[in-house]
Design a protein around this motif. Sequence first.
Motif, mmCIF file in Angstrom:
data_model
loop_
_atom_site.group_PDB
_atom_site.id
_atom_site.type_symbol
_atom_site.label_atom_id
_atom_site.label_comp_id
_atom_site.label_asym_id
_atom_site.label_seq_id
_atom_site.Cartn_x
_atom_site.Cartn_y
_atom_site.Cartn_z
ATOM 1 N N GLN A 137 0.824 -1.199 0.000
ATOM 2 C CA GLN A 137 0.000 0.000 0.000
ATOM 3 C C GLN A 137 0.865 1.258 0.000
ATOM 4 N N LEU A 138 1.990 1.197 0.705
ATOM 5 C CA LEU A 138 2.884 2.358 0.746
ATOM 6 C C LEU A 138 3.519 2.612 -0.616
ATOM 7 N N GLY A 139 3.627 1.559 -1.423
ATOM 8 C CA GLY A 139 4.238 1.722 -2.744
ATOM 9 C C GLY A 139 3.498 2.729 -3.601
ATOM 10 N N TYR A 140 2.172 2.713 -3.561
ATOM 11 C CA TYR A 140 1.384 3.666 -4.347
ATOM 12 C C TYR A 140 1.542 5.092 -3.811
ATOM 13 N N VAL A 141 1.642 5.191 -2.497
ATOM 14 C CA VAL A 141 1.856 6.516 -1.913
ATOM 15 C C VAL A 141 3.218 7.067 -2.327
ATOM 16 N N ILE A 142 4.233 6.190 -2.303
ATOM 17 C CA ILE A 142 5.583 6.611 -2.697
ATOM 18 C C ILE A 142 5.605 6.996 -4.177
ATOM 19 N N LEU A 143 4.877 6.245 -5.013
ATOM 20 C CA LEU A 143 4.814 6.579 -6.437
ATOM 21 C C LEU A 143 4.178 7.948 -6.649
ATOM 22 N N LEU A 144 3.084 8.206 -5.934
ATOM 23 C CA LEU A 144 2.423 9.507 -6.050
ATOM 24 C C LEU A 144 3.335 10.619 -5.539
ATOM 25 N N MET A 145 4.073 10.344 -4.462
ATOM 26 C CA MET A 145 5.003 11.340 -3.932
ATOM 27 C C MET A 145 6.120 11.628 -4.940
ATOM 28 N N PHE A 146 6.592 10.570 -5.635
ATOM 29 C CA PHE A 146 7.632 10.773 -6.653
ATOM 30 C C PHE A 146 7.123 11.663 -7.778
ATOM 31 N N ILE A 147 5.861 11.472 -8.175
ATOM 32 C CA ILE A 147 5.285 12.306 -9.232
ATOM 33 C C ILE A 147 5.253 13.771 -8.800
ATOM 34 N N ILE A 148 4.831 14.009 -7.556
ATOM 35 C CA ILE A 148 4.805 15.383 -7.033
ATOM 36 C C ILE A 148 6.215 15.964 -6.996
ATOM 37 N N PHE A 149 7.177 15.162 -6.523
ATOM 38 C CA PHE A 149 8.572 15.599 -6.486
ATOM 39 C C PHE A 149 9.050 15.978 -7.889
ATOM 40 N N TYR A 150 8.731 15.122 -8.861
ATOM 41 C CA TYR A 150 9.220 15.343 -10.229
ATOM 42 C C TYR A 150 8.641 16.623 -10.822
ATOM 43 N N ILE A 151 7.346 16.837 -10.600
ATOM 44 C CA ILE A 151 6.711 18.044 -11.134
ATOM 45 C C ILE A 151 7.315 19.295 -10.508
ATOM 46 N N TYR A 152 7.429 19.292 -9.182
ATOM 47 C CA TYR A 152 7.982 20.470 -8.500
ATOM 48 C C TYR A 152 9.455 20.673 -8.844
ATOM 49 N N ALA A 153 10.200 19.583 -9.027
ATOM 50 C CA ALA A 153 11.618 19.704 -9.395
ATOM 51 C C ALA A 153 11.757 20.308 -10.794
ATOM 52 N N ALA A 154 10.877 19.892 -11.708
ATOM 53 C CA ALA A 154 10.929 20.455 -13.059
ATOM 54 C C ALA A 154 10.621 21.957 -13.040
ATOM 55 N N VAL A 155 9.621 22.337 -12.235
ATOM 56 C CA VAL A 155 9.286 23.758 -12.111
ATOM 57 C C VAL A 155 10.445 24.525 -11.476
ATOM 58 N N GLY A 156 11.037 23.953 -10.412
ATOM 59 C CA GLY A 156 12.143 24.621 -9.747
ATOM 60 C C GLY A 156 13.354 24.789 -10.637
ATOM 61 N N ALA A 157 13.686 23.739 -11.423
ATOM 62 C CA ALA A 157 14.829 23.831 -12.326
ATOM 63 C C ALA A 157 14.588 24.861 -13.429
ATOM 64 N N SER A 158 13.343 25.012 -13.847
ATOM 65 C CA SER A 158 13.022 25.961 -14.915
ATOM 66 C C SER A 158 13.116 27.411 -14.453
ATOM 67 N N PHE A 159 12.677 27.687 -13.215
ATOM 68 C CA PHE A 159 12.605 29.069 -12.744
ATOM 69 C C PHE A 159 13.817 29.488 -11.897
ATOM 70 N N PHE A 160 14.382 28.556 -11.131
ATOM 71 C CA PHE A 160 15.379 28.949 -10.136
ATOM 72 C C PHE A 160 16.806 28.577 -10.501
ATOM 73 N N ALA A 161 17.036 27.938 -11.661
ATOM 74 C CA ALA A 161 18.399 27.535 -12.033
ATOM 75 C C ALA A 161 19.313 28.743 -12.208
ATOM 76 N N SER A 162 18.771 29.829 -12.712
ATOM 77 C CA SER A 162 19.581 31.033 -12.910
ATOM 78 C C SER A 162 19.930 31.714 -11.597
ATOM 79 N N ILE A 163 19.149 31.422 -10.548
ATOM 80 C CA ILE A 163 19.404 32.030 -9.230
ATOM 81 C C ILE A 163 20.511 31.290 -8.498
ATOM 82 N N ASN A 164 20.410 29.955 -8.480
ATOM 83 C CA ASN A 164 21.420 29.140 -7.799
ATOM 84 C C ASN A 164 21.509 27.794 -8.533
ATOM 85 N N ALA A 165 22.494 27.675 -9.391
ATOM 86 C CA ALA A 165 22.647 26.443 -10.175
ATOM 87 C C ALA A 165 23.051 25.266 -9.311
ATOM 88 N N THR A 166 23.650 25.531 -8.165
ATOM 89 C CA THR A 166 24.059 24.444 -7.270
ATOM 90 C C THR A 166 22.851 23.712 -6.711
#
Length: 265
Positions: A137-166
């Motif tokens: 049951q936790l596997g589905y929760v972890i999968l959904l959490m990974f999707i949220i992580f991936y979406i937010y990471a893509a948004v963060g890399a698009s907007f904030f990479a120029s601010i702090n590439a590290t």
Amino acid sequence: MNIDNLQSRFYSLRHNRFFELFVVGVILFSALVIGAKTYDIPDNILMVIGWLDVGITLFFLLEVSVRFMGEPKKRNFFKNAWNVFDTLIVIVSLIPVEDSELALVGRLIRIFRVLRMVSIVPELRLLLNSLLKALPQLGYVILLMFIIFYIYAAVGASFFASINATLWGDISISMLTLFRVMTFEDWTDVMYETMAVYSLSWIYYLSFIFLTTFAFLNMVIGIVVNVMEEEHAIEAREQALADGEPTIQDLSNQIKELKEMLKNR
């Protein structure tokens, strides 16, 4: 003394509360001995610790032998995964590898002896079994959490990479940064840095924290607690059957029998 009488005595010993507490004490002492070896100590004390380690290993061999001899049906002993685990740990601990190339493996095996605490203490077994049964049951929760992580990471890399590439240079680094934010490790420093350029970027962080830290964490806790309650119920039913107490099914059958008797009158 016949074999049945000897087996009965071993069975009583393995279920003796004081014997179980003594075994737990030896496991804790074994953990202290393992920890002592990590310090820079004199050779004479190290030699004493080595003899103590040998004594502990022999005691564990004796304890597993008592549990095996106390099993009414010897085949059932190895049907229990914890018994197999304990036996393997004890047998491998008997192999003299301290002065060989496998010395590191020998130390790791002795470290794993601390895990025997789980096989000895029923409450710890129940907790670990509940966690393992909750994994699907936790596997589905972890999968959904990974999707949220991936979406937010893509948004963060698009907007904030120029601010702090590290911190936001690519999507993998962004996911690592978001994990830092989720664990509240100096996350405000990351937020204030982006807020200096994007004043509304706080919405990005707060919404991410709400989804991951609060919502998903509560979902994980709820799943584990639900599985633990089911395990407690199963254990209670098994204990009731062992004590000869009537189950709900037995009571239902008795009510049906009484109804049939009343109808036949």
